[in-house]
Design a protein around this motif. Structure first.
Motif, PDB file in Angstrom:
ATOM      1  N   ASP A 199      -3.476   6.854  -5.221  1.00 32.41           N
ATOM      2  CA  ASP A 199      -2.915   5.798  -4.384  1.00 32.41           C
ATOM      3  C   ASP A 199      -2.699   4.562  -5.230  1.00 32.41           C
ATOM      4  O   ASP A 199      -3.587   4.179  -5.989  1.00 32.41           O
ATOM      5  CB  ASP A 199      -3.910   5.420  -3.277  1.00 32.41           C
TER       6      ASP A 199
ATOM      7  N   VAL B 126       0.847  -1.183   0.000  1.00 31.49           N
ATOM      8  CA  VAL B 126       0.000   0.000   0.000  1.00 31.49           C
ATOM      9  C   VAL B 126       0.883   1.234   0.000  1.00 31.49           C
ATOM     10  O   VAL B 126       1.859   1.306   0.749  1.00 31.49           O
ATOM     11  CB  VAL B 126      -0.891   0.014   1.274  1.00 31.49           C
TER      12      VAL B 126
ATOM     13  N   GLU C   1     -11.185  -2.765   3.298  1.00 36.56           N
ATOM     14  CA  GLU C   1     -12.053  -1.598   3.442  1.00 36.56           C
ATOM     15  C   GLU C   1     -11.215  -0.354   3.197  1.00 36.56           C
ATOM     16  O   GLU C   1     -10.012  -0.350   3.459  1.00 36.56           O
ATOM     17  CB  GLU C   1     -12.617  -1.508   4.864  1.00 36.56           C
ATOM     18  N   TYR C   2     -11.862   0.710   2.741  1.00 34.29           N
ATOM     19  CA  TYR C   2     -11.146   1.961   2.503  1.00 34.29           C
ATOM     20  C   TYR C   2     -11.680   3.001   3.491  1.00 34.29           C
ATOM     21  O   TYR C   2     -12.878   3.299   3.492  1.00 34.29           O
ATOM     22  CB  TYR C   2     -11.338   2.425   1.061  1.00 34.29           C
TER      23      TYR C   2
ATOM     24  N   THR D 155      -0.021   6.958   1.449  1.00 35.56           N
ATOM     25  CA  THR D 155      -1.284   7.655   1.673  1.00 35.56           C
ATOM     26  C   THR D 155      -2.483   6.721   1.526  1.00 35.56           C
ATOM     27  O   THR D 155      -3.626   7.163   1.577  1.00 35.56           O
ATOM     28  CB  THR D 155      -1.447   8.807   0.662  1.00 35.56           C
ATOM     29  N   GLY D 156      -2.227   5.435   1.337  1.00 37.11           N
ATOM     30  CA  GLY D 156      -3.288   4.477   1.018  1.00 37.11           C
ATOM     31  C   GLY D 156      -4.367   4.383   2.079  1.00 37.11           C
ATOM     32  O   GLY D 156      -4.087   4.398   3.276  1.00 37.11           O
ATOM     33  N   LEU D 157      -5.610   4.281   1.630  1.00 36.50           N
ATOM     34  CA  LEU D 157      -6.756   4.239   2.537  1.00 36.50           C
ATOM     35  C   LEU D 157      -7.127   2.809   2.919  1.00 36.50           C
ATOM     36  O   LEU D 157      -7.999   2.602   3.751  1.00 36.50           O
ATOM     37  CB  LEU D 157      -7.971   4.886   1.862  1.00 36.50           C
ATOM     38  N   ALA D 158      -6.487   1.827   2.303  1.00 38.52           N
ATOM     39  CA  ALA D 158      -6.901   0.428   2.481  1.00 38.52           C
ATOM     40  C   ALA D 158      -6.623  -0.051   3.900  1.00 38.52           C
ATOM     41  O   ALA D 158      -5.564   0.217   4.468  1.00 38.52           O
ATOM     42  CB  ALA D 158      -6.166  -0.456   1.483  1.00 38.52           C
ATOM     43  N   ARG D 159      -7.629  -0.735   4.466  1.00 34.32           N
ATOM     44  CA  ARG D 159      -7.494  -1.366   5.777  1.00 34.32           C
ATOM     45  C   ARG D 159      -7.863  -2.832   5.629  1.00 34.32           C
ATOM     46  O   ARG D 159      -8.949  -3.145   5.150  1.00 34.32           O
ATOM     47  CB  ARG D 159      -8.422  -0.720   6.797  1.00 34.32           C
ATOM     48  N   VAL D 160      -6.949  -3.708   6.064  1.00 29.60           N
ATOM     49  CA  VAL D 160      -7.185  -5.150   5.970  1.00 29.60           C
ATOM     50  C   VAL D 160      -7.322  -5.691   7.381  1.00 29.60           C
ATOM     51  O   VAL D 160      -6.434  -5.495   8.216  1.00 29.60           O
ATOM     52  CB  VAL D 160      -6.013  -5.858   5.254  1.00 29.60           C
TER      53      VAL D 160
ATOM     54  N   TYR E  41      -1.537   0.409  -5.428  1.00 30.17           N
ATOM     55  CA  TYR E  41      -1.508  -0.843  -4.656  1.00 30.17           C
ATOM     56  C   TYR E  41      -0.936  -1.959  -5.521  1.00 30.17           C
ATOM     57  O   TYR E  41      -1.206  -2.032  -6.721  1.00 30.17           O
ATOM     58  CB  TYR E  41      -2.930  -1.244  -4.245  1.00 30.17           C
TER      59      TYR E  41
END
Lengths: 42, 156
Positions: free
Chosen positions: B22, A18, B37-38, A21-26, B24
């Motif tokens: 962004d 990621v 989730e974002y 600044t990535g918004l991803a949450r795992v 990935y």
């Protein structure tokens, strides 16, 4: 980072890299999440 | 080419939005999936207005090298289940018809608005996929006003 990825894949864990600044949450602990460090900038 | 629509340009100026992207990289073992989730930073909301997916490529975990693109018959088994406020649960297979152009978006993140992705590799190969999302960020206190402006723009 390469070592981490090899070890995760040996265990069949998915890998997500990621950007800083990535918004991803795992939520799952069965996923290797690598968050890139900020390089320069503000 | 990812373009910013006239509507978004107006919103950017009016609400002092900040644009960024962004990126990935995913490496998916055979027959694997997981949920993402974002979540925007505290006090901020986001509009994701575009996603660009790469074609899925073979990945060799022994040598850590990226190989050739999967054939369309294999690529249809690699992709994302996706849900947002304005998108029903749907399957985005990483076929050439989805990866050769930007994937249009109007995803709101913040408050009651969320987004869930489930990347899936249903092949027997290790697969590498990368994608970039294009985002506008703004103060969450403006979210209702932004959505009201969007409704007016659409005549709703």
């Amino acid at each position: 980072m390469e070592k981490q990825i090899r070890e995760a894949l040996k265990k069949n864990k998915p890998v997500i890299i990621v950007s800083s600044t990535g918004l991803a949450r795992v939520k799952s602990s069965d996923v290797l999440v690598i968050r890139q460090k900020k390089r320069g900038g503000k | 080419v990812v373009q910013v629509s006239d509507l978004l340009k107006t919103l950017i100026v009016k609400y002092n939005m900040r644009r960024y992207s962004d990126s990935y990289v995913l490496i998916l073992p055979p027959k694997s999936s997981f949920e993402v989730e974002y979540v925007p930073p505290t006090g901020l909301a986001e509009i994701v207005y575009s996603i660009v997916f790469s074609p899925p490529r073979e990945f060799d975990p022994d040598t850590m090298t990226v190989g050739s693109e999967l054939s369309p018959l294999e690529a249809q088994r690699v992709g994302f289940w996706r849900y947002t406020q304005y998108e029903k649960w749907h399957w985005i297979p990483l076929l050439p018809s989805n990866t050769r152009e930007e994937y249009p978006q109007f995803t709101i993140l913040g408050g009651e608005y969320g987004c869930v992705d489930v990347p899936v590799n249903d092949t027997d190969k290790y697969v590498l996929v990368e994608f970039t999302v294009h985002v506008l960020e703004f103060a969450k206190k403006h979210l209702d006003s932004v959505l009201e402006d969007v409704r007016k723009f659409g005549g709703g």
